[in-house]
Design a protein around this motif. Sequence first.
Motif, PDB file in Angstrom:
ATOM      1  N   MET A   1      -8.637  15.732  -1.846  1.00  0.00           N
ATOM      2  CA  MET A   1      -7.525  15.939  -0.918  1.00  0.00           C
ATOM      3  C   MET A   1      -7.939  15.843   0.545  1.00  0.00           C
ATOM      4  O   MET A   1      -7.095  15.775   1.422  1.00  0.00           O
ATOM      5  N   LEU A   2      -9.250  15.867   0.798  1.00  0.00           N
ATOM      6  CA  LEU A   2      -9.720  15.870   2.182  1.00  0.00           C
ATOM      7  C   LEU A   2      -9.224  14.640   2.943  1.00  0.00           C
ATOM      8  O   LEU A   2      -8.771  14.749   4.092  1.00  0.00           O
ATOM      9  N   GLY A   3      -9.294  13.463   2.305  1.00  0.00           N
ATOM     10  CA  GLY A   3      -8.845  12.246   2.967  1.00  0.00           C
ATOM     11  C   GLY A   3      -7.371  12.296   3.326  1.00  0.00           C
ATOM     12  O   GLY A   3      -6.965  11.854   4.409  1.00  0.00           O
ATOM     13  N   THR A   4      -6.561  12.844   2.428  1.00  0.00           N
ATOM     14  CA  THR A   4      -5.121  12.955   2.682  1.00  0.00           C
ATOM     15  C   THR A   4      -4.833  13.940   3.806  1.00  0.00           C
ATOM     16  O   THR A   4      -3.941  13.705   4.640  1.00  0.00           O
ATOM     17  N   ILE A   5      -5.571  15.039   3.844  1.00  0.00           N
ATOM     18  CA  ILE A   5      -5.395  16.022   4.917  1.00  0.00           C
ATOM     19  C   ILE A   5      -5.713  15.401   6.274  1.00  0.00           C
ATOM     20  O   ILE A   5      -4.970  15.565   7.251  1.00  0.00           O
TER      21      ILE A   5
ATOM     22  N   ALA B   1      -2.762   3.252   1.111  1.00  0.00           N
ATOM     23  CA  ALA B   1      -2.298   4.561   0.643  1.00  0.00           C
ATOM     24  C   ALA B   1      -2.543   4.703  -0.850  1.00  0.00           C
ATOM     25  O   ALA B   1      -3.028   5.741  -1.328  1.00  0.00           O
ATOM     26  N   ILE B   2      -2.222   3.658  -1.605  1.00  0.00           N
ATOM     27  CA  ILE B   2      -2.375   3.699  -3.053  1.00  0.00           C
ATOM     28  C   ILE B   2      -3.841   3.681  -3.459  1.00  0.00           C
ATOM     29  O   ILE B   2      -4.323   4.574  -4.179  1.00  0.00           O
ATOM     30  N   VAL B   3      -4.567   2.681  -2.970  1.00  0.00           N
ATOM     31  CA  VAL B   3      -5.979   2.539  -3.352  1.00  0.00           C
ATOM     32  C   VAL B   3      -6.808   3.707  -2.823  1.00  0.00           C
ATOM     33  O   VAL B   3      -7.659   4.255  -3.535  1.00  0.00           O
ATOM     34  N   GLY B   4      -6.561   4.107  -1.577  1.00  0.00           N
ATOM     35  CA  GLY B   4      -7.312   5.205  -0.985  1.00  0.00           C
ATOM     36  C   GLY B   4      -7.116   6.506  -1.725  1.00  0.00           C
ATOM     37  O   GLY B   4      -8.079   7.239  -1.986  1.00  0.00           O
ATOM     38  N   ALA B   5      -5.870   6.816  -2.082  1.00  0.00           N
ATOM     39  CA  ALA B   5      -5.588   8.055  -2.815  1.00  0.00           C
ATOM     40  C   ALA B   5      -6.216   8.014  -4.207  1.00  0.00           C
ATOM     41  O   ALA B   5      -6.728   9.031  -4.697  1.00  0.00           O
ATOM     42  N   LEU B   6      -6.191   6.840  -4.854  1.00  0.00           N
ATOM     43  CA  LEU B   6      -6.814   6.711  -6.170  1.00  0.00           C
ATOM     44  C   LEU B   6      -8.328   6.888  -6.082  1.00  0.00           C
ATOM     45  O   LEU B   6      -8.935   7.575  -6.918  1.00  0.00           O
TER      46      LEU B   6
ATOM     47  N   THR C   1     -13.125   9.164  -7.600  1.00  0.00           N
ATOM     48  CA  THR C   1     -14.554   9.166  -7.256  1.00  0.00           C
ATOM     49  C   THR C   1     -14.931  10.163  -6.168  1.00  0.00           C
ATOM     50  O   THR C   1     -16.114  10.376  -5.916  1.00  0.00           O
ATOM     51  N   GLY C   2     -13.926  10.736  -5.497  1.00  0.00           N
ATOM     52  CA  GLY C   2     -14.233  11.630  -4.386  1.00  0.00           C
ATOM     53  C   GLY C   2     -14.617  10.879  -3.124  1.00  0.00           C
ATOM     54  O   GLY C   2     -15.074  11.481  -2.148  1.00  0.00           O
ATOM     55  N   ASN C   3     -14.413   9.560  -3.126  1.00  0.00           N
ATOM     56  CA  ASN C   3     -14.721   8.733  -1.956  1.00  0.00           C
ATOM     57  C   ASN C   3     -13.486   8.664  -1.056  1.00  0.00           C
ATOM     58  O   ASN C   3     -12.452   8.124  -1.439  1.00  0.00           O
ATOM     59  N   HIS C   4     -13.604   9.182   0.169  1.00  0.00           N
ATOM     60  CA  HIS C   4     -12.459   9.257   1.079  1.00  0.00           C
ATOM     61  C   HIS C   4     -12.501   8.192   2.174  1.00  0.00           C
ATOM     62  O   HIS C   4     -11.698   8.232   3.106  1.00  0.00           O
TER      63      HIS C   4
ATOM     64  N   ILE D   1      -4.327  13.863  -7.104  1.00  0.00           N
ATOM     65  CA  ILE D   1      -4.461  14.901  -8.128  1.00  0.00           C
ATOM     66  C   ILE D   1      -4.292  14.331  -9.540  1.00  0.00           C
ATOM     67  O   ILE D   1      -4.999  14.729 -10.478  1.00  0.00           O
ATOM     68  N   THR D   2      -3.353  13.375  -9.698  1.00  0.00           N
ATOM     69  CA  THR D   2      -3.074  12.825 -11.032  1.00  0.00           C
ATOM     70  C   THR D   2      -3.981  11.657 -11.408  1.00  0.00           C
ATOM     71  O   THR D   2      -3.975  11.221 -12.565  1.00  0.00           O
ATOM     72  N   ALA D   3      -4.757  11.152 -10.457  1.00  0.00           N
ATOM     73  CA  ALA D   3      -5.594   9.972 -10.717  1.00  0.00           C
ATOM     74  C   ALA D   3      -6.578  10.209 -11.856  1.00  0.00           C
ATOM     75  O   ALA D   3      -6.800   9.327 -12.690  1.00  0.00           O
ATOM     76  N   GLY D   4      -7.167  11.394 -11.899  1.00  0.00           N
ATOM     77  CA  GLY D   4      -8.143  11.701 -12.937  1.00  0.00           C
ATOM     78  C   GLY D   4      -7.549  11.610 -14.332  1.00  0.00           C
ATOM     79  O   GLY D   4      -8.168  11.078 -15.263  1.00  0.00           O
ATOM     80  N   ALA D   5      -6.323  12.105 -14.492  1.00  0.00           N
ATOM     81  CA  ALA D   5      -5.676  12.103 -15.802  1.00  0.00           C
ATOM     82  C   ALA D   5      -5.306  10.685 -16.242  1.00  0.00           C
ATOM     83  O   ALA D   5      -5.193  10.415 -17.440  1.00  0.00           O
TER      84      ALA D   5
END
Length: 238
Positions: free
Chosen positions: A1-5, A113-118, A123-126, A167-171
Amino acid sequence: MLGTIVNALAIIIGGMLGLLLRKGIPDNYKSTVMQGLGLSVLVIGLMGAFKSENILLLIFSIVLGGIIGEKIRISDRLDNLGLWIEGKTGKGEGSVAKGFVTASLIYCIGAMAIVGALESGLTGNHQTLYAKSLLDGISSIIFASTLGIGVVFSAAAVFIYQGIITITAGALRYLLVEDVIREMSAIGGLLIVGISFNILEIKRIPVANMLPAVFLPILYQLLQPVFISITAIIHNIF
């Protein structure tokens, strides 16, 4: 969530700077700047849309996504939210609502927005969202100087939208293959073309109602084994 914040904060900071500059810009300059932004948004959208390698999926997603969006009235709800914010801020004439809706759509449905959030969720890469934050922060200065305070409130929409994807990317990890992400980005690019038409006042397009289209490639990937089986059965019959 850090990147989105960080992304949301960049929009707020840029938007506030744009508001400070707004009073010193003559109306004819604002009109010219908006036309220039509209043309720029058009080019950005086309660049994204042309990346599609499955045009039938793109068309199917836009059509079905539009039907879903019309059914649940996304555009009306987003407009009403903008008008509610407008009422709370004491502004009038639809300026806040227009700025909120326009900026929210531009910042939410682009490829970054899509690729970055995914990437952030998987991967935790922001890094992509950090780059998007810089671009959004700069563009929010320009948008806020012409569209007003509604642009600042679009940060909330970005936070919720990208946050949900992260948040839902992992699932959904096993469905988010390269082809799916590419087609999601291409559909987002096509919707951005629609936004440019709205900015340029060429044709009013209810882009918000087409938002579900962005996520339909995920459904396609999920159902692809079924389609393959049906095609094999038809081939064996005939």
